[in-house]
Design a protein around this motif. Structure first.
Motif, PDB file in Angstrom:
ATOM      1  N   ILE A  51       9.791   6.875   0.186  1.00 50.93           N
ATOM      2  CA  ILE A  51      10.708   5.891  -0.399  1.00 50.93           C
ATOM      3  C   ILE A  51      11.371   5.063   0.708  1.00 50.93           C
ATOM      4  CG2 ILE A  51      12.892   5.626  -1.647  1.00 50.93           C
ATOM      5  CD1 ILE A  51      12.050   8.061  -3.336  1.00 50.93           C
ATOM      6  N   VAL A  52      11.830   5.756   1.760  1.00 50.36           N
ATOM      7  CA  VAL A  52      12.467   5.045   2.873  1.00 50.36           C
ATOM      8  C   VAL A  52      11.485   4.078   3.527  1.00 50.36           C
ATOM      9  CG1 VAL A  52      13.416   5.335   5.197  1.00 50.36           C
ATOM     10  CG2 VAL A  52      14.212   6.800   3.343  1.00 50.36           C
ATOM     11  N   MET A  53      10.260   4.563   3.790  1.00 50.68           N
ATOM     12  CA  MET A  53       9.269   3.706   4.430  1.00 50.68           C
ATOM     13  C   MET A  53       8.963   2.483   3.574  1.00 50.68           C
ATOM     14  SD  MET A  53       5.380   4.581   5.607  1.00 50.68           S
ATOM     15  CE  MET A  53       4.270   3.271   6.142  1.00 50.68           C
ATOM     16  N   THR A  54       8.748   2.713   2.274  1.00 51.24           N
ATOM     17  CA  THR A  54       8.440   1.599   1.371  1.00 51.24           C
ATOM     18  C   THR A  54       9.585   0.604   1.326  1.00 51.24           C
ATOM     19  OG1 THR A  54       7.070   3.061   0.018  1.00 51.24           O
ATOM     20  CG2 THR A  54       7.787   1.018  -0.987  1.00 51.24           C
TER      21      THR A  54
ATOM     22  N   TYR B  51      -3.103  14.432  -1.131  1.00 50.29           N
ATOM     23  CA  TYR B  51      -3.322  13.576  -2.299  1.00 50.29           C
ATOM     24  C   TYR B  51      -3.130  12.131  -1.841  1.00 50.29           C
ATOM     25  CZ  TYR B  51      -2.398  17.961  -4.796  1.00 50.29           C
ATOM     26  OH  TYR B  51      -2.416  19.265  -5.222  1.00 50.29           O
ATOM     27  N   ARG B  52      -4.165  11.317  -1.941  1.00 44.78           N
ATOM     28  CA  ARG B  52      -4.047   9.944  -1.426  1.00 44.78           C
ATOM     29  C   ARG B  52      -4.864   8.969  -2.258  1.00 44.78           C
ATOM     30  NH1 ARG B  52      -6.693  12.936   2.633  1.00 44.78           N
ATOM     31  NH2 ARG B  52      -8.921  12.558   2.781  1.00 44.78           N
ATOM     32  N   ILE B  53      -4.476   7.710  -2.149  1.00 43.66           N
ATOM     33  CA  ILE B  53      -5.152   6.645  -2.877  1.00 43.66           C
ATOM     34  C   ILE B  53      -6.342   6.139  -2.072  1.00 43.66           C
ATOM     35  CG2 ILE B  53      -3.048   5.876  -4.035  1.00 43.66           C
ATOM     36  CD1 ILE B  53      -2.953   3.565  -1.961  1.00 43.66           C
ATOM     37  N   SER B  54      -7.193   5.358  -2.733  1.00 40.53           N
ATOM     38  CA  SER B  54      -8.197   4.547  -2.046  1.00 40.53           C
ATOM     39  C   SER B  54      -7.653   3.124  -2.022  1.00 40.53           C
ATOM     40  CB  SER B  54      -9.531   4.580  -2.794  1.00 40.53           C
ATOM     41  OG  SER B  54     -10.056   5.897  -2.798  1.00 40.53           O
TER      42      SER B  54
ATOM     43  N   ILE C 137       0.834  -1.204   0.000  1.00 41.93           N
ATOM     44  CA  ILE C 137       0.000   0.000   0.000  1.00 41.93           C
ATOM     45  C   ILE C 137       0.869   1.256   0.000  1.00 41.93           C
ATOM     46  CG2 ILE C 137      -1.737   1.305   1.300  1.00 41.93           C
ATOM     47  CD1 ILE C 137      -2.802  -1.435   2.285  1.00 41.93           C
ATOM     48  N   ALA C 138       1.957   1.241   0.799  1.00 40.06           N
ATOM     49  CA  ALA C 138       2.872   2.397   0.820  1.00 40.06           C
ATOM     50  C   ALA C 138       3.483   2.622  -0.556  1.00 40.06           C
ATOM     51  CB  ALA C 138       3.970   2.172   1.854  1.00 40.06           C
ATOM     52  N   SER C 139       3.793   1.536  -1.254  1.00 35.90           N
ATOM     53  CA  SER C 139       4.350   1.643  -2.601  1.00 35.90           C
ATOM     54  C   SER C 139       3.327   2.261  -3.565  1.00 35.90           C
ATOM     55  CB  SER C 139       4.773   0.261  -3.094  1.00 35.90           C
ATOM     56  OG  SER C 139       5.248   0.322  -4.416  1.00 35.90           O
ATOM     57  N   GLN C 140       2.063   1.866  -3.433  1.00 35.71           N
ATOM     58  CA  GLN C 140       1.026   2.442  -4.293  1.00 35.71           C
ATOM     59  C   GLN C 140       0.824   3.927  -4.001  1.00 35.71           C
ATOM     60  OE1 GLN C 140      -2.682   0.295  -4.410  1.00 35.71           O
ATOM     61  NE2 GLN C 140      -1.852  -1.145  -5.906  1.00 35.71           N
ATOM     62  N   GLN C 141       0.884   4.313  -2.718  1.00 34.63           N
ATOM     63  CA  GLN C 141       0.761   5.730  -2.364  1.00 34.63           C
ATOM     64  C   GLN C 141       1.927   6.529  -2.925  1.00 34.63           C
ATOM     65  OE1 GLN C 141      -1.575   7.544  -1.072  1.00 34.63           O
ATOM     66  NE2 GLN C 141      -0.421   9.428  -0.754  1.00 34.63           N
ATOM     67  N   LEU C 142       3.132   5.954  -2.861  1.00 36.24           N
ATOM     68  CA  LEU C 142       4.314   6.620  -3.425  1.00 36.24           C
ATOM     69  C   LEU C 142       4.162   6.805  -4.929  1.00 36.24           C
ATOM     70  CD1 LEU C 142       7.221   7.663  -3.322  1.00 36.24           C
ATOM     71  CD2 LEU C 142       8.006   5.291  -3.389  1.00 36.24           C
TER      72      LEU C 142
END
Length: 803
Positions: free
Chosen positions: A675-678, A760-763, A449-454
């Motif tokens: 990037i670091v978190m992902t 700005y965020r994903i669902s 999910i973090a990768s998709q948000q990035l």
């Protein structure tokens, strides 16, 4: 006795080489990752902990509640420190700390760029930065005194004594002379206040205009509260303080918020303890993320421990007769426990030492990849070593002690009669396997999910052209305006150069690692406007290909453009509430006194989409410093153009440092945190699933060994290979499905809260969880299938002869 225990332990390790290797290998990886993550967390949690009076030290900040929203800023006016000392008796000391930009230091033939912090003379009395040469109490006695960091002093003066020597700071006609009075130990990495040199606040270039100006906020103010003071009482005294010194700001805020009467609800001054500064502010580190890193390390260590408990419990039944014989010969439970726990301790010690060595080797790679800021020496700090030894002993006591206690409590009669069995899977083993895969699945979901948000943030339209735009930091040893004029002249006929412009600040972060943001607030009629203030030169909009919607661009034909002309974004106009902004003045609405709007452009992102966005106001200046030069190039080989520009730069600047980079590369710094978190969670999830599969591999081997005779009988009775494989595999698949039922809702809840922090965020797509589930089940089946297929195809006669 202990020597005998050690011999037995060593023999058991040699006898069970595969299981011992799985133990040690898994523990070494888990301990190394745990140590690296704990070191990172320790580094962030130890920020500013070296100050002697840290419980009494606080940084002030302003909380403003305007119609546009709530804003928190640690930037304060210069006179605030003196006023706090005078008006609030509990304030023992108060100083201004102005964090400067790099400046040019000159001594004889040497020129270097360093950051100067300007402050009050009692700076070294309030903070504990060790003074190596000189006296901290008198180091800033005179207005032109300066204290240098150890590295800066060596870079300028080498090994000679710097005390009393005269140092030149500045460039061209803007040069000030300072006398070196002290050398200070370099700031530790875990310090919120960082400097290369410290000078008096009075040496600030515009100090005369700022010293009594309560409307200009550009410095931090730190206070030292006297011991045993009641912070609530101090906070109450800050309310009349605001009313006394901020009457104009309060009046403006009240005009836009008629529903609020209390001054403290409009504007307040808050105190943040120095221990919490690192975790406060818009671009600060997140304490929640630090705790998440600690939890991540603990989770990975737990998975390795679960493997250890499962394998030890499964292996214990092979040793049941040995334990029965020992009990018959008079061994006490305590002796058996110490022997079995000692074996576990030995394995854990080997794994821990290998993990410690692996972590020390991985620190440089870890820092390069994640920007951790940790040092190898931190591994051997007494506090951190004590923490890790405590973790080691706790883990060995729980993970090694529980199986040892269970085995030591086996019934003597039951053991000798052969009634101790694990033909049916135990609840403990199943629970641990479910926990392992639940943790692994949770980490995979988070990283996905973090990768998709990035990816989503990267795809957000930024509103300007970033491709084939070169950004060159001018540096503080050069005059940006002169270099810009020379480059325009030199490259005006180059077909590969579309346009050239200059700016006060970079877009993104280039090779100089500098990011500057200036937010200015003002009133327009009854509206309060806060905007990002950008300094640009001619052709800025052309270089970034930003179109003009209304009005015009900056034009050299209009001489007044360098005095008070502004090009603003659409959101700026909307915040003003002005339907026809062209020609209107703001920041002093009378014609000729304020800033004049000459053009309107679409909104664009001058800063990261993950940060709070403001309207943007762009202005020219004939005197303000140009810090960056942008070039829009047009070529099939931009790198070749970059090399040509490097030669031009060398020619025009007398070999000044060429730190150019492409703008699209600079903008990657906007997503550094994501990037670091992902990367961290992706790496952790890969390690977690690997360790889980390592445990599953060993457990499936143990289960099949215990069911060898059963498998042989089933084959004799006509069972197919497929049915035997399915019979063994289905049990593990059920456990994995149960782990997914635990992990998926938890992952959805955690990540839903996380993405709420973004404008700005994903669902979150449910297909993510289906994908994770399918992947985890496939990996588990692949891990188990090696043993199940091997057991299913073996000759049943051989299987029946095993017992």
């Amino acid at each position: 006795m202990f020597r005998n225990y050690f011999k037995i332990a060593w023999r058991n390790i040699q006898r069970n080489k595969l299981h011992s290797a799985i133990h040690i290998f898994g523990l070494a990886i888990a301990f190394s990752i745990c140590i690296l993550l704990f070191l990172t967390a320790y580094f962030h949690l130890s920020f500013d902990s070296f100050h002697r009076d840290k419980p009494q030290l606080f940084r002030t900040s302003r909380l403003i509640n305007s119609p546009q929203g709530t804003e928190m800023s640690s930037q304060m006016p210069l006179p605030a420190a003196a006023a706090l000392r005078t008006d609030i008796p509990e304030v023992e000391a108060a100083i201004v700390v102005n964090m400067g930009m790099p400046e040019n230091f000159s001594y004889e033939e040497k020129n270097i760029e360093r950051v100067v912090v300007r402050t009050d003379p009692n700076f070294f009395d309030m903070f504990n930065f060790p003074v190596l040469i000189g006296n901290g109490s008198t180091a800033l006695s005179d207005f032109q005194d300066i204290a240098l960091s150890e590295t800066t002093a060596k870079a300028i003066f080498g090994e000679s004594d710097p005390i009393g020597k005269e140092l030149k700071i500045g460039r061209g006609e803007d040069v000030e002379y300072y006398t070196v009075t002290a050398v200070v130990k370099d700031c530790p990495n875990n310090s919120s206040i960082r400097f290369d040199a410290v000078a008096r606040i009075q040496s600030l270039p515009n100090y005369a205009q700022l010293q009594n100006n309560w409307g200009s906020n550009g410095s931090s103010v730190f206070v030292k509260i006297s011991k045993n003071s009641d912070l609530q009482k101090v906070a109450m005294k800050l309310e009349p303080f605001v009313e006394k010194y901020y009457p104009d700001q309060l009046a403006q805020l009240r005009s836009g918020r008629s529903d609020v009467q209390k001054s403290s609800e409009l504007l307040s001054i808050n105190l943040t303890n120095i221990n919490d500064i690192h975790f406060s502010g818009e671009r600060s580190s997140s304490k929640l993320l630090v705790y998440a890193l600690m939890s991540l390390g603990a989770f990975i260590l737990l998975i390795a421990c679960f493997n250890f408990v499962n394998l030890n419990m499964a292996n214990s039944f092979k040793r049941s007769r040995e334990l029965g014989v020992r009990k018959t010969l008079g061994a006490y439970k305590g002796q058996l426990f110490m022997q079995l726990w000692g074996e576990a301790l030995l394995l854990y010690f080997v794994g821990f030492m290998l993990g410690l060595g692996l972590a020390s080797q991985l620190i440089p790679v870890f820092n390069a990849q994640f920007g951790g800021g940790i040092e190898i020496s931190a591994l051997f700090q007494p506090t951190f070593l004590a923490i890790m030894i405590g973790v080691f002993l706790l883990v060995t006591l729980i993970a090694g002690g529980y199986p040892a206690l269970k085995m030591a409590n086996f019934s003597l009669v039951g053991v000798l009669k052969g009634k101790i069995s694990t033909k049916r899977p135990g609840a403990l083993r199943n629970s641990l396997l479910v926990s392992q895969f639940a943790i692994s699945s949770l980490l995979i979901c988070i990283s996905w999910i973090a990768s998709q948000q990035l990816d989503f943030l990267r795809e957000v339209p930024i509103g300007f052209e970033k491709e084939q735009v070169i950004s060159i930091p001018v540096g503080f040893q050069q005059d940006g305006r002169k270099i810009l004029a020379r480059m325009r002249n030199e490259l005006q006929n180059d077909p590969n150069i579309v346009s050239i412009t200059g700016t006060g600040g970079n877009l993104g972060r280039g090779l100089d690692k500098v990011t500057v943001r200036s937010v200015v607030g003002f009133d327009y009629k009854q509206n309060q406007v806060s905007a990002d203030w950008l300094l640009a030169d001619y052709d800025f909009l052309k270089t970034l290909q930003i179109p003009i919607i209304k009005g015009r661009d900056f034009d050299p034909a209009f001489a007044t453009d360098t005095i008070n002309a502004f090009v603003v974004t659409e959101s700026f106009v909307k915040a003003m509430g002005e339907p026809d902004p062209i020609g209107k003045y703001f920041g002093g609405e009378e014609a000729g006194l304020g800033n004049r709007i000459i053009g309107v452009i679409p909104d664009f992102n001058a800063y990261s989409p993950s940060d709070k966005s403001y309207p943007i106001a762009i202005h020219l200046s004939a005197t303000e410093r140009i810090n960056y030069i942008f070039l829009k190039v047009k070529s099939d080989n931009p790198q070749l153009v970059m090399e040509h520009i490097a030669l031009v730069w060398e020619k025009l600047t007398d070999n000044a440092l060429f730190n150019a980079s492409f703008l699209d590369e600079n903008l990657q710094a906007w997503y550094e945190g994501e990037i670091v978190m992902t990367t961290v969670f992706s790496t952790a999830s890969a390690i977690a699933i690997f360790l889980s599969c390592l445990g599953l591999f060993a457990i499936s081997l143990m289960v099949i060994e215990l069911r060898t005779k059963e498998i042989g009988i089933r084959k004799v009775m006509g069972a197919s290979v497929k049915s035997i494989v399915g019979m063994i595999s289905i049990h593990f698949v059920k456990l994995v499905l149960l782990s997914l039922l635990i992990a998926v809702p938890l992952a959805w809840y955690i990540m839903q809260m996380w993405i709420e922090n973004y404008e700005y965020r994903i669902s979150i797509d449910p297909l993510i969880f289906l994908g994770v589930g399918a992947m985890v089940i496939a990996v588990a089946l692949f891990t188990v299938s090696f043993h199940t297929i091997k057991a299913a195809i073996v000759n049943p006669v051989k299987s029946l002869r095993t017992e």
